[in-house]
Design a protein around this motif. Structure first.
Motif, PDB file in Angstrom:
ATOM      1  N   ILE A 242       0.801  -1.336   0.002  1.00  0.00           N
ATOM      2  CA  ILE A 242       0.073   0.029   0.013  1.00  0.00           C
ATOM      3  C   ILE A 242       0.891   1.249  -0.089  1.00  0.00           C
ATOM      4  O   ILE A 242       0.649   2.187  -0.657  1.00  0.00           O
ATOM      5  N   LEU A 243       1.774   1.222   0.763  1.00  0.00           N
ATOM      6  CA  LEU A 243       2.913   2.688   1.022  1.00  0.00           C
ATOM      7  C   LEU A 243       3.587   2.513  -0.222  1.00  0.00           C
ATOM      8  O   LEU A 243       3.664   3.611  -0.851  1.00  0.00           O
ATOM      9  N   GLY A 244       3.854   1.304  -0.912  1.00  0.00           N
ATOM     10  CA  GLY A 244       4.671   1.195  -2.289  1.00  0.00           C
ATOM     11  C   GLY A 244       4.028   1.947  -3.101  1.00  0.00           C
ATOM     12  O   GLY A 244       4.420   2.581  -4.447  1.00  0.00           O
ATOM     13  N   PHE A 245       2.622   1.415  -3.188  1.00  0.00           N
ATOM     14  CA  PHE A 245       1.808   1.830  -4.263  1.00  0.00           C
ATOM     15  C   PHE A 245       1.478   3.449  -4.436  1.00  0.00           C
ATOM     16  O   PHE A 245       1.522   3.928  -5.554  1.00  0.00           O
ATOM     17  N   TYR A 246       1.248   3.998  -3.173  1.00  0.00           N
ATOM     18  CA  TYR A 246       1.097   5.532  -3.200  1.00  0.00           C
ATOM     19  C   TYR A 246       2.294   6.083  -3.711  1.00  0.00           C
ATOM     20  O   TYR A 246       2.365   6.811  -4.606  1.00  0.00           O
ATOM     21  N   TYR A 247       3.650   5.578  -3.065  1.00  0.00           N
ATOM     22  CA  TYR A 247       4.707   6.414  -3.452  1.00  0.00           C
ATOM     23  C   TYR A 247       5.115   6.407  -4.941  1.00  0.00           C
ATOM     24  O   TYR A 247       5.618   7.324  -5.361  1.00  0.00           O
ATOM     25  N   TRP A 248       5.009   5.053  -5.547  1.00  0.00           N
ATOM     26  CA  TRP A 248       5.659   4.974  -6.782  1.00  0.00           C
ATOM     27  C   TRP A 248       4.274   5.226  -7.640  1.00  0.00           C
ATOM     28  O   TRP A 248       4.761   5.346  -9.136  1.00  0.00           O
ATOM     29  N   THR A 249       3.155   5.208  -7.559  1.00  0.00           N
ATOM     30  CA  THR A 249       2.258   5.387  -8.829  1.00  0.00           C
ATOM     31  C   THR A 249       1.069   6.518  -8.287  1.00  0.00           C
ATOM     32  O   THR A 249       0.607   7.048  -9.348  1.00  0.00           O
ATOM     33  N   MET A 250       1.341   7.199  -7.228  1.00  0.00           N
ATOM     34  CA  MET A 250       0.298   8.217  -7.043  1.00  0.00           C
ATOM     35  C   MET A 250       1.029   9.547  -6.432  1.00  0.00           C
ATOM     36  O   MET A 250       0.449  10.639  -6.573  1.00  0.00           O
TER      37      MET A 250
END
Length: 515
Positions: A242-250
């Motif tokens: 979840i943290l990675g998805f925000y950081y790298w895609t949003m």
């Protein structure tokens, strides 16, 4: 305090002069808005990959990763290899959407799928995180180390000086200056970190057997038990994606490089290069911190591990290169965060209200905004000293704030039923629960690891969005649904998909080796 040798100061000065020279070279022309924010959509794969890596491997990472490894073990590297997997996902599935839609900011995609309210909500939240976490955290970490090596420095003025240096060239040259200086900084980071790893590993005669004999086994394991206070395995599975998805895609702070790519294939290759580089911090930054357990017994706090390693083991000249690497990390993070913050303010708030402003006027406002954000970050950075640890400050902040955002973003991209009203209501509900949970945690009423909290908050927001959809009713319009229709976007090239498979296998091998 560790005093530097004159040779170290010479190396640091040379590095700073090279950065200035690169900036002057790429900023000879006054950039317009498209150049300032997206480098004219002309960035190549190598520049994108190295810039992504350098912006992410900030001074907070250089300080935080070794410190966390010293305190709790190498499980902190799970953030890094999980980032590699998320970048692989981004290269195959997200980059085609970002490039295909020709957007300038990530929140713009939410406006296309929902409406302007969701765009401004994500943009405002991203601004808050960019200034208070990314930029301020990098300034604080950099000042902490500079104070250790340069006599007479104090926290506030040092943060301000670092902010001014990065802020000025970011305001002058925009994303192109940021990206090209990031290439230089990434190389300095990699070389400096590799040298430090070799020096520290040399204290064990380059024998992994000696490391395992002197460092407790629980500090050399990536996957930790459910009750582990640092990073339980459930948190790795739930929270880190979840943290990675925000950081790298949003996160505009990161995605701006992808948005500045020439085409979909270039963006995909750049993301894969960054994914490959994200497998290195385990060796170059985390393991030296874990080895420090056997080398130092008198450390007061984790944030001093990295500067202590430099001061103890780096000979004259090499210590200067390490400090240059630290400065590279500071500059790459601060310039990236400031440029993205300026982009969000101008493109998501100013331009919709003042559509008649020409490109030059928008660029001028963008530069002023960059300088304003620089001042705010410099003022907040000294306050981080009141928190128990830098890495915990950053990760907990992201966990509580970003999980509801990820839920609505993912749901909007995957579901055709969710309307703008239900999405906004679900997002507000998720953040209300998040705020209440954070307060309860600070008061000692709830003690759940923040990575698990991230998973729960995602689930709560998803459920809330569907409940609001049932209560409010309505349907998304054809134009809104077209924004996420895969038929309107070219897929990632075959070579990008093949590279994604290779990197996924390499990541799995690394995790198994250090299980």
């Amino acid at each position: 305090m560790h005093l530097l040798h004159p040779a170290d100061y010479v190396i640091v000065a040379i590095y700073l002069l090279v950065v200035v020279a690169v900036c002057v070279r790429v900023t000879r022309k006054s950039p317009d808005a498209d150049e300032l924010f997206l480098a004219g959509r002309s960035l190549g794969a190598g520049v994108i990959g190295l810039s992504l890596f350098a912006s992410n491997i900030s001074s907070t990472t250089l300080i935080g990763l070794p410190g966390a490894a010293w305190a709790t073990g190498i499980s902190v590297a799970n953030y890094e290899w999980m980032a590699a997997l998320v970048l692989v996902f981004t290269a195959v599935f997200v980059a085609p959407v970002l490039i295909g839609r020709r957007i300038t900011t990530v929140p713009e995609l939410l406006e296309q799928r929902f409406d302007a309210r969701l765009r401004k909500y994500l943009s405002a939240t991203s601004l808050l995180l960019s200034v208070l976490l990314d930029t301020a955290g990098s300034l604080y970490a950099g000042a902490l180390v500079m104070m250790l090596f340069v006599p007479g420095l104090s926290l506030g003025p040092t943060c301000a000086a670092l902010a001014v240096f990065a802020g000025l060239y970011t305001a002058a040259g925009g994303l192109r200056a940021v990206a090209y200086t990031d290439v230089l900084q990434a190389l300095v980071l990699l070389v400096g970190s590799a040298i430090l790893f070799v020096l520290v590993f040399g204290q064990f005669d380059y024998s992994w057997a000696q490391v395992t004999a002197q460092v407790p086994a629980d500090k050399l394991s990536l996957i930790r038990p459910l009750d582990d206070p640092a990073l339980p395995w459930l948190g790795t599975l739930l929270g880190l994606p979840i943290l990675g998805f925000y950081y790298w895609t949003m996160n505009q702070y990161v995605c701006q490089r992808l948005l500045g790519a020439r085409d979909i294939g270039t963006a995909g290759r750049g993301a894969l290069i960054a994914a490959a580089l994200k497998l290195l911090p385990l060796f170059l930054m985390v393991l030296p911190g874990a080895m420090a357990v056997a080398l130092f017994s008198d450390l007061d706090r984790p944030d001093t591990v990295f500067p202590r390693l430099i001061g103890t083991f780096a000979p004259p000249g090499l210590a200067g290169l390490m400090i240059a690497g630290l400065l590279a990390a500071i500059m790459s993070s601060v310039d990236s965060a400031l440029n993205s913050a300026s982009t969000l303010v101008i493109c998501d708030f100013v331009q919709p209200r003042r559509p008649r402003l020409d490109a030059k006027a928008l660029a001028r406002l963008g530069r002023y905004t960059t300088l304003g954000m620089m001042v705010l970050a410099a003022l907040w950075a000294p306050a981080i000293d009141r928190f128990p640890g830098l890495f915990a400050y950053l990760q907990q902040g992201f966990a509580y704030v970003t999980s509801p955002l990820v839920a609505i973003f993912a749901l909007g991209m995957l579901s055709k039923r969710l309307t703008a009203n239900a999405a906004l209501a679900g997002l507000i509900t998720g953040h209300a629960v998040s705020a209440a949970w954070f307060v309860a945690t600070q008061l000692g009423w709830l003690q759940v690891h923040f990575t698990i909290v991230a998973g729960v908050l995602l689930g709560v927001t998803l459920v809330a969005a569907w409940v609001w959809q049932a209560l409010l009713g309505g349907r998304a319009s054809a134009a809104q649904l077209a924004s996420v229709d895969a038929r309107h976007v070219a897929p990632a090239p075959a070579y990008v998909r093949l590279g994604a498979l290779v990197l996924t296998a390499a990541t799995a091998a690394l995790v198994i080796a250090f299980w």
